[in-house]
Design an enzyme around this catalytic site. Structure first.
Site, PDB file in Angstrom:
ATOM      1  N   SER A 246       0.803  -1.226   0.000  1.00  0.00           N
ATOM      2  CA  SER A 246       0.000   0.000   0.000  1.00  0.00           C
ATOM      3  C   SER A 246       0.834   1.274   0.000  1.00  0.00           C
ATOM      4  CB  SER A 246      -0.936   0.021   1.215  1.00  0.00           C
ATOM      5  OG  SER A 246      -1.830  -1.058   1.181  1.00  0.00           O
TER       6      SER A 246
ATOM      7  N   LYS B 117      -7.864   4.157   6.439  1.00  0.00           N
ATOM      8  CA  LYS B 117      -6.698   5.011   6.233  1.00  0.00           C
ATOM      9  C   LYS B 117      -7.099   6.477   6.099  1.00  0.00           C
ATOM     10  CE  LYS B 117      -4.229   1.192   4.080  1.00  0.00           C
ATOM     11  NZ  LYS B 117      -3.786   0.576   2.801  1.00  0.00           N
TER      12      LYS B 117
END
Length: 213
Positions: free
Chosen positions: A80, A123
């Site tokens: 990521s 996130k």
């Protein structure tokens, strides 16, 4: 993103990169100290592949560079952070600063295409709350892969902040999109600065070797 089984939340991480003359390539500090998982190791290698394809078709990569997650004590896994790592690395090479009020999440392939990642909602919310604690400025935000837009299930507070222009969510399709958001300059101009820096490094390396002989 952290998963404690009972609770999942996003926690911002600070990634730094340094670049200097040499031939060691990109050193993944987490890997060197055995704090990097296999998927993260692969992601850094893909990043290196993009670097070579984009900038080293007609000049050698006479560079040593290091990447790390600052104050990380629990290890790193997943891909990521590939986009964030690459923009940090290219910033270090070119000396072009990148914005510090925008977080980046996204995987990357060797062609520079952004790939979706997991936990995007957590996130975004994690960075939003970190910004809220410091004070929302109206310029803060998060860059996510465009494929993850349909996965978002944000809390009403975050949605309202985005609608009111207090917080921003950017969707990127290619790494060039990330460059333009994070630097404020056209991608081709940025690539030109990176290549010029790499060219200077190659020329300095050649002069150094010639001087030794």
């Amino acid at each position: 993103m952290l998963d404690t089984i009972d609770y999942i939340f996003g926690q911002p991480s600070r990634i730094t990169a340094r670049a200097y003359l040499g031939n060691s390539g990109v050193v993944n500090i987490e890997r060197e100290v055995k704090m990097s998982g296999k998927i993260h190791d692969k992601a850094v290698m893909i990043l290196t592949g993009y670097l070579g394809e984009k900038y080293a078709k007609d000049i050698p990569l006479s560079i040593s560079a290091s990447l790390t997650f600052e104050q990380n004590y629990g290890g790193v896994e997943g891909d990521s952070a590939t986009c964030a790592e690459l923009i940090a690395l290219l910033s270090a090479i070119s000396s072009v600063p990148v914005r510090q009020d925008i977080a980046v999440t996204g995987s990357l392939d060797q062609h520079g295409r952004i790939q979706p990642v997991g936990g995007t909602t957590y996130k975004i919310e994690g960075f939003y709350h970190a910004c809220k604690l410091k004070g929302l400025t109206g310029t803060q935000g998060v860059v996510i892969p465009c494929q993850n837009i349909t996965n978002l299930m944000l809390k009403p507070e975050v949605v309202s902040a985005a609608e009111e222009g207090k917080f921003h969510i950017y969707a990127a399709e290619t790494f060039d999109d990330v460059i333009e958001i994070m630097t404020g300059m056209p991608a081709e101009e940025f690539h030109g600065k990176v290549k010029e820096s790499l060219k200077n490094m190659a020329e300095n390396a050649k002069k150094f070797v010639a001087g030794e002989k």
